[in-house]
Design a protein around this motif. Sequence first.
Motif, mmCIF file in Angstrom:
data_model
loop_
_atom_site.group_PDB
_atom_site.id
_atom_site.type_symbol
_atom_site.label_atom_id
_atom_site.label_comp_id
_atom_site.label_asym_id
_atom_site.label_seq_id
_atom_site.Cartn_x
_atom_site.Cartn_y
_atom_site.Cartn_z
ATOM 1 N N VAL A 1 -3.650 2.855 -0.523
ATOM 2 C CA VAL A 1 -2.411 3.171 -1.237
ATOM 3 C C VAL A 1 -1.603 4.130 -0.371
ATOM 4 O O VAL A 1 -2.130 5.138 0.116
ATOM 5 C CB VAL A 1 -2.705 3.821 -2.602
ATOM 6 C CG1 VAL A 1 -1.410 4.287 -3.274
ATOM 7 C CG2 VAL A 1 -3.444 2.849 -3.505
ATOM 8 N N THR A 2 -0.324 3.815 -0.135
ATOM 9 C CA THR A 2 0.534 4.681 0.671
ATOM 10 C C THR A 2 1.588 5.331 -0.209
ATOM 11 O O THR A 2 2.015 4.774 -1.219
ATOM 12 C CB THR A 2 1.210 3.896 1.801
ATOM 13 O OG1 THR A 2 1.854 2.729 1.259
ATOM 14 C CG2 THR A 2 0.196 3.471 2.844
ATOM 15 N N LYS A 3 2.012 6.511 0.224
ATOM 16 C CA LYS A 3 2.861 7.335 -0.636
ATOM 17 C C LYS A 3 3.774 8.215 0.206
ATOM 18 O O LYS A 3 3.392 8.653 1.298
ATOM 19 C CB LYS A 3 1.944 8.200 -1.506
ATOM 20 C CG LYS A 3 2.631 9.156 -2.443
ATOM 21 C CD LYS A 3 1.556 9.948 -3.184
ATOM 22 C CE LYS A 3 2.139 11.156 -3.857
ATOM 23 N NZ LYS A 3 1.091 12.057 -4.345
ATOM 24 N N SER A 4 4.994 8.488 -0.317
ATOM 25 C CA SER A 4 5.918 9.377 0.381
ATOM 26 C C SER A 4 6.791 10.107 -0.640
ATOM 27 O O SER A 4 6.760 9.787 -1.833
ATOM 28 C CB SER A 4 6.796 8.591 1.361
ATOM 29 O OG SER A 4 7.472 9.473 2.232
ATOM 30 N N SER A 5 7.563 11.079 -0.143
ATOM 31 C CA SER A 5 8.355 11.924 -1.040
ATOM 32 C C SER A 5 9.692 12.305 -0.429
ATOM 33 O O SER A 5 9.826 12.400 0.792
ATOM 34 C CB SER A 5 7.575 13.197 -1.378
ATOM 35 O OG SER A 5 6.320 12.894 -1.925
ATOM 36 N N ILE A 6 10.655 12.538 -1.301
ATOM 37 C CA ILE A 6 12.010 12.882 -0.884
ATOM 38 C C ILE A 6 12.470 14.124 -1.646
ATOM 39 O O ILE A 6 12.280 14.217 -2.864
ATOM 40 C CB ILE A 6 13.000 11.737 -1.187
ATOM 41 C CG1 ILE A 6 12.505 10.418 -0.593
ATOM 42 C CG2 ILE A 6 14.397 12.071 -0.656
ATOM 43 C CD1 ILE A 6 13.317 9.207 -1.058
ATOM 44 N N MET A 7 13.081 15.072 -0.936
ATOM 45 C CA MET A 7 13.708 16.228 -1.566
ATOM 46 C C MET A 7 15.184 15.929 -1.790
ATOM 47 O O MET A 7 15.845 15.411 -0.890
ATOM 48 C CB MET A 7 13.584 17.470 -0.681
ATOM 49 C CG MET A 7 12.172 17.953 -0.464
ATOM 50 S SD MET A 7 12.107 19.402 0.631
ATOM 51 C CE MET A 7 12.554 18.656 2.205
ATOM 52 N N LEU A 8 15.708 16.276 -2.944
ATOM 53 C CA LEU A 8 17.127 16.110 -3.235
ATOM 54 C C LEU A 8 17.800 17.478 -3.360
ATOM 55 O O LEU A 8 17.142 18.472 -3.629
ATOM 56 C CB LEU A 8 17.318 15.307 -4.526
ATOM 57 C CG LEU A 8 16.719 13.894 -4.556
ATOM 58 C CD1 LEU A 8 17.110 13.201 -5.857
ATOM 59 C CD2 LEU A 8 17.154 13.075 -3.344
ATOM 60 N N GLY A 9 19.117 17.483 -3.166
ATOM 61 C CA GLY A 9 19.871 18.724 -3.285
ATOM 62 C C GLY A 9 20.212 19.338 -1.943
ATOM 63 O O GLY A 9 20.626 20.492 -1.857
ATOM 64 N N LEU A 10 20.080 18.543 -0.862
ATOM 65 C CA LEU A 10 20.359 19.033 0.488
ATOM 66 C C LEU A 10 21.693 18.535 1.031
ATOM 67 O O LEU A 10 22.035 18.808 2.178
ATOM 68 C CB LEU A 10 19.226 18.600 1.432
ATOM 69 C CG LEU A 10 17.896 19.327 1.218
ATOM 70 C CD1 LEU A 10 16.747 18.533 1.838
ATOM 71 C CD2 LEU A 10 17.951 20.723 1.816
ATOM 72 N N GLY A 11 22.426 17.792 0.199
ATOM 73 C CA GLY A 11 23.720 17.273 0.628
ATOM 74 C C GLY A 11 23.744 15.781 0.835
ATOM 75 O O GLY A 11 24.731 15.220 1.333
ATOM 76 N N GLU A 12 22.681 15.104 0.436
ATOM 77 C CA GLU A 12 22.588 13.647 0.587
ATOM 78 C C GLU A 12 23.494 12.931 -0.416
ATOM 79 O O GLU A 12 23.828 13.485 -1.471
ATOM 80 C CB GLU A 12 21.144 13.188 0.389
ATOM 81 C CG GLU A 12 20.602 13.379 -1.024
ATOM 82 C CD GLU A 12 20.255 14.813 -1.363
ATOM 83 O OE1 GLU A 12 20.296 15.168 -2.566
ATOM 84 O OE2 GLU A 12 19.952 15.598 -0.458
ATOM 85 N N THR A 13 23.898 11.717 -0.099
ATOM 86 C CA THR A 13 24.695 10.904 -1.021
ATOM 87 C C THR A 13 23.780 9.925 -1.756
ATOM 88 O O THR A 13 22.648 9.669 -1.326
ATOM 89 C CB THR A 13 25.771 10.104 -0.271
ATOM 90 O OG1 THR A 13 25.128 9.115 0.558
ATOM 91 C CG2 THR A 13 26.638 11.018 0.589
ATOM 92 N N ASP A 14 24.283 9.360 -2.838
ATOM 93 C CA ASP A 14 23.511 8.379 -3.592
ATOM 94 C C ASP A 14 23.162 7.164 -2.734
ATOM 95 O O ASP A 14 22.045 6.645 -2.796
ATOM 96 C CB ASP A 14 24.280 7.924 -4.834
ATOM 97 C CG ASP A 14 24.286 8.979 -5.930
ATOM 98 O OD1 ASP A 14 23.667 10.047 -5.734
ATOM 99 O OD2 ASP A 14 24.913 8.739 -6.984
#
Length: 385
Positions: free
Chosen positions: A286-299
């Motif tokens: 099983v593979t897994k990853s993560s993303i942080m939001l609130g750094l200025g990224e767009t939708d």
Amino acid sequence: MAIGHGHYKIFCGRTLFNSLGSRNLVALQYSSTVAGTNNAKSSTSKIKERLENGPDFSDFVQGKVSSDENWKDYAGKLVREKGDKRLRLPPWLKTEIPVGKNFAKLKENLRGLNLHTVCEEARCPNIGECWGGGPDATATATIMLMGDTCTRGCRFCSVKTSKAPPPLDPNEPVNTAIAIAAWGLDYVVLTSVDRDDLPDQGSNHLSQTVSELKQRKPELLVECLTPDFRGDRDCVERIVLSGLDVFAHNIETVEELTWLVRDPRAKYQQSMDVLRYAKQVRPDVVTKSSIMLGLGETDDQVRKTLEDLRAANVDCVTLGQYMQPTKRHLKVTEYVTPEKFAQWESVGKELGFLYTASGPLVRSSYKAGEFFIKNIIQNAKKSRV
């Protein structure tokens, strides 16, 4: 884990996105997984229904945060503009900090085995909540393998850095295995600092730790949240073939912001290649990853990142709010609302992830997530019999 911010107290406990960055976490819980803790309260049919429907927003948040509540009327500022020093915390990131009774016991165990914790190294003010367990008595510690000093300097992470950290502790794999076996866990997440100074970048050390764990408790499910090993396939293969059940590596942010957020040696496509190769080596892992939001990224950028992760055959993904650890680190550009996080959960389901955990106070696989991943692994094993 959490960070004190002015007179507010921000709880990010059992989450990926705390003051220390998402990669530097491992959950070591005294209690059983969610399935076990809920058995007394839930019927078999309810548990089966949860597995069939997958996790929802409430499974991955701590405190009084609801995706159903309308935060559009919140009058506070959520997006930092040029000239703004820092945003005030929105209400969904504020909570009290209880101190549980397991704190002293866990601290004693860790000191006796000479294990490092992110909680202490970063002087986290909410250490009592994670270690003490709070109202549900679930104690969580954050243990970094391979020492307390990283060779990289990502701008979201407050773990100390050095070009030449101290040598590895050769007893750490055994000590870690002893601790976990003694605590009676059935699912554990291991992580580490980056060790670019070592010829094998620490991959043998991590692999040995997994082997020691499996020798002492073969039924233990092990998740490794790894560095990118600079894309070295031999290192990735060594970890994947160590006997682990879940291979996790965090993309952290969208491609357009990688240069700003992560160390220059950490590249977006390199991380994608690591995740893709792990699946090629062992299609059953099983593979897994993560993303942080609130750094200025767009939708659009977030959606593209999710699509790239699925194209790399990543099974599970989590999204959470970035929190600024110190004044020296990147400022929060935006506090993303619970409603927006709920939308990303829907997108994850639409794209076909086995589970998507999305929320401002997201918990990683340590509690609700491990319940679902555990069943994913067990069901996969049954299908191979």
